[in-house]
Design an enzyme around this catalytic site. Structure first.
Site, PDB file in Angstrom:
ATOM      1  N   LYS A 201       0.862  -1.188   0.000  1.00 50.70           N
ATOM      2  CA  LYS A 201       0.000   0.000   0.000  1.00 50.70           C
ATOM      3  C   LYS A 201       0.894   1.233   0.000  1.00 50.70           C
ATOM      4  O   LYS A 201       1.412   1.656   1.026  1.00 50.70           O
ATOM      5  CB  LYS A 201      -0.878  -0.020   1.259  1.00 50.70           C
ATOM      6  CG  LYS A 201      -2.260   0.573   1.104  1.00 50.70           C
ATOM      7  CD  LYS A 201      -2.268   2.010   0.673  1.00 50.70           C
ATOM      8  CE  LYS A 201      -1.989   2.928   1.833  1.00 50.70           C
ATOM      9  NZ  LYS A 201      -1.678   4.312   1.466  1.00 50.70           N
ATOM     10  N   VAL A 238      -7.781   2.416   3.735  1.00 55.73           N
ATOM     11  CA  VAL A 238      -7.357   1.262   2.938  1.00 55.73           C
ATOM     12  C   VAL A 238      -6.099   0.641   3.559  1.00 55.73           C
ATOM     13  O   VAL A 238      -5.978  -0.583   3.634  1.00 55.73           O
ATOM     14  CB  VAL A 238      -7.173   1.675   1.458  1.00 55.73           C
ATOM     15  CG1 VAL A 238      -6.578   0.561   0.644  1.00 55.73           C
ATOM     16  CG2 VAL A 238      -8.531   2.090   0.885  1.00 55.73           C
ATOM     17  N   GLY A 239      -5.198   1.481   4.054  1.00 53.46           N
ATOM     18  CA  GLY A 239      -4.034   0.970   4.792  1.00 53.46           C
ATOM     19  C   GLY A 239      -4.467   0.379   6.125  1.00 53.46           C
ATOM     20  O   GLY A 239      -3.966  -0.649   6.568  1.00 53.46           O
ATOM     21  N   GLU A 277       9.484   0.988  11.103  1.00 56.68           N
ATOM     22  CA  GLU A 277      10.565   1.975  11.046  1.00 56.68           C
ATOM     23  C   GLU A 277       9.908   3.331  11.124  1.00 56.68           C
ATOM     24  O   GLU A 277       9.248   3.766  10.179  1.00 56.68           O
ATOM     25  CB  GLU A 277      11.376   1.795   9.764  1.00 56.68           C
ATOM     26  CG  GLU A 277      12.780   2.315   9.924  1.00 56.68           C
ATOM     27  CD  GLU A 277      13.108   3.344   8.907  1.00 56.68           C
ATOM     28  OE1 GLU A 277      13.032   4.538   9.258  1.00 56.68           O
ATOM     29  OE2 GLU A 277      13.412   2.966   7.766  1.00 56.68           O
ATOM     30  N   CYS A 311      14.066  10.210   7.861  1.00 53.32           N
ATOM     31  CA  CYS A 311      13.942   9.881   9.285  1.00 53.32           C
ATOM     32  C   CYS A 311      15.300   9.754   9.962  1.00 53.32           C
ATOM     33  O   CYS A 311      15.410   9.956  11.162  1.00 53.32           O
ATOM     34  CB  CYS A 311      13.125   8.611   9.464  1.00 53.32           C
ATOM     35  SG  CYS A 311      13.737   7.250   8.469  1.00 53.32           S
ATOM     36  N   GLU A 410       9.807  15.530  15.513  1.00 51.34           N
ATOM     37  CA  GLU A 410      10.431  15.399  14.196  1.00 51.34           C
ATOM     38  C   GLU A 410       9.897  16.523  13.308  1.00 51.34           C
ATOM     39  O   GLU A 410       8.687  16.692  13.175  1.00 51.34           O
ATOM     40  CB  GLU A 410      10.065  14.033  13.612  1.00 51.34           C
ATOM     41  CG  GLU A 410      10.876  13.676  12.395  1.00 51.34           C
ATOM     42  CD  GLU A 410      10.636  12.240  11.952  1.00 51.34           C
ATOM     43  OE1 GLU A 410       9.497  11.759  12.045  1.00 51.34           O
ATOM     44  OE2 GLU A 410      11.606  11.613  11.499  1.00 51.34           O
TER      45      GLU A 410
END
Ligand code: ADP
Length: 506
Positions: A201, A238-239, A277, A311, A410
């Site tokens: 996806k 959907v994910g 991750e 990241c 972040e």
């Protein structure tokens, strides 16, 4: 640059291979061996971040499409030859490697078109992942799926114990938009080579790096129907459906920690294996004997080349108070010298942010930093000469409070935050003062001293004096809220395997 190509079936000859110019990608998903649109025909737009223009579309898959793809992957795993025939898998992945290599320039154009990353730095977005396919094809062929551990004392006398490594089953791979082709390949191909079937996806903002992969698999490899599926969609549900479905055995995800938490929660009721991750807020500890003129320009470049959308980027620079002003001057000069602009220009090092939403998030965090007492040394806004495209100035904030939002959250933008410290112990404490633990860096004229500091950082990876920790043969991943599990290296392959211990006579 205006050569928008809507012929998504094949490459379009030499022009398509020129390596520059916006290119629209494949619209269709791959479900059970068939390239197709969603039933309603609904499409969603793909925007080039460098000019804010709609440059094409992708099919807007639904939860029903996802359910079909999962069903196909389940059937292919349970009844096909994929899970048991390692030579066949090797053959198919080598075909995939060759096909990706043939379409390398098309893929490069797709990546620059949908991500907006500078064409000059697409090696890690295109060549590296293509190489990875060959790496995993060979690694999985050579791997010992049966390992004799010898004879052990047991209740009924002795037992020989043999370890058998089996594929986990159906793997859902959910990927983000920052390095989409790389992550689509990095999450899918070790899983496939280990004998799993996969439903990919891709992220909403970058569907084509997934759909192009699906098209190549369908048209140019012998990978059987259902083994590899790609479902793109503009909807997060959907994910979510992929991470909750009981027919899925494992979810591998790269993206924000917030989404990672949602996926873990969705996967919990069926106790799926997960590999995550997630975010990072890595620190670069610059020791008082470091060659600042060497390590700091490099730190600034790393912060800018992917517009800070990485990241593993070391976004907190820890400078010794004794060399603080000197360090700030070097960083300022390097940030101000970064060539920002059109990602198709080979001289450009920093392109746009992926979207206006992301840019506003970056600028909002910078503003919050200034409010919390940080000093804006350079940047902090939109470059005057680049009013169109989601560009952000390379930004340097000094005197940052280590507990403030900009030191803790972040930012995902070309922003460095500088924090002063007095002693090595204090530097380690500041570096470890984070919910994240993905990566880190230490610079010093004394490599042993730097290595000692590296050992004390609570992160999954550390670079010392610019010697990168990252590569296909070395495990990579995060501690704390930066993730679960490791990608790359032997550990990265074993993530996609279950381990069975068989006790038997002998
Ligand atoms: P961003 O918010 O910056 O787009 P995310 O980490 O949220 O980054 O998204 C990465 C991937 O996760 C994308 O493919 C996105 O569609 C997907 N995603 C978002 N929310 C969910 C969710 N609740 N469940 C599963 N996948 C999700």
């Amino acid at each position: 640059m205006t050569d928008t190509d809507t012929d998504t079936q094949t490459d379009t000859g030499p022009a398509a291979d020129a390596g520059t110019g916006i290119l629209a990608g494949e619209q269709r998903m791959l479900i059970d061996g068939e390239l197709r649109h969603t039933g309603s025909g609904a499409l969603f737009d793909v925007v080039h971040p460098g000019n804010e223009q709609v440059i094409g579309q992708a099919t807007d898959g639904t939860v029903a499409d996802m359910e079909q793809a999962i069903g196909a992957a389940r059937r292919a795993f349970d009844t096909g030859r994929w899970a048991t025939d390692v030579e066949f898998r090797h053959h198919c992945l080598m075909q995939l490697h060759a096909a990706l290599d043939r379409h390398k320039e098309r893929l490069r154009r797709i990546v620059v078109s949908e991500v907006g990353c500078p064409v000059s730095v697409t090696g890690s977005q295109v060549e590296d992942p293509i190489d990875e396919v060959r790496h995993w094809a060979q690694y999985g062929l050579d791997f010992a799926y049966l390992q004799d551990t010898g004879v052990h004392k047991a209740v009924m006398g002795t037992a020989r114990r043999t370890l058998q490594f089996d594929p986990v089953g159906v793997v859902g791979a959910i990927t983000p938009w920052n390095v989409p082709l790389y992550l689509n390949i990095a999450e899918s191909t070790p899983a496939l080579m280990a004998g799993n079937t996969v439903v990919l996806k891709p992220a909403q903002l970058t569907p084509w790096s997934g759909t192009e992969l699906g098209r190549i698999v369908a048209e140019e490899t012998d990978i059987p129907a259902g083994v590899f599926n790609v479902v793109c969609s503009n909807a997060n549900e959907v994910g979510a459906a992929l991470s909750a479905d009981p027919r899925v055995d494992m979810v591998t995800f790269t993206g924000s920690t917030a989404t990672g938490r949602a996926i873990l929660a969705a996967a919990a009721p069926t106790v799926k294996k997960t590999m995550m991750e997630l975010g990072g807020k890595s620190a670069h500890v610059v020791l008082d004997d470091a060659k600042l003129e060497k390590c700091l320009p490099m730190a600034a470049m790393v912060a800018c080349v992917m517009s800070g959308q990485a990241c593993i980027m070391a976004s907190r620079i820890l400078l010794p108070r004794s060399r603080y002003d000197e360090g700030i001057d070097i960083l300022r000069a390097a940030m101000e010298a970064t060539p920002v602009g059109d990602p198709w220009d080979p001289g450009v090092m920093q392109g746009p942010q992926i979207s206006e939403t992301q840019r506003q998030k970056v600028l909002g965090l910078v503003a919050s930093g200034i409010e919390s007492g940080a000093r804006l040394v350079t940047g902090g806004g939109i470059p005057e000469n680049l009013p169109v495209g989601y560009f952000t100035q390379p930004t340097l904030l000094a005197d940052v409070d280590p507990d403030s939002r900009i030191a803790q959250e972040e930012i995902f933008g070309p922003v460095l935050t500088v924090i002063p410290y007095d002693t090595d112990d204090e530097a380690v404490a500041i570096a470890n003062n984070s919910i994240y633990g993905l990566s880190g860096e230490v610079s010093s004229a004394d490599p042993d001293r730097a290595f000692g500091i590296a050992r004390r950082l609570r992160t999954g990876n550390v670079t010392v004096n610019g010697r990168s920790h990252f590569g296909i043969t070395s495990p990579f991943g995060g501690t704390k809220q930066s993730g679960l599990g490791r990608r790359n290296g032997d550990e990265g392959f074993r993530e996609y395997l279950e381990l069975k211990t068989i006790g038997h006579p002998g």
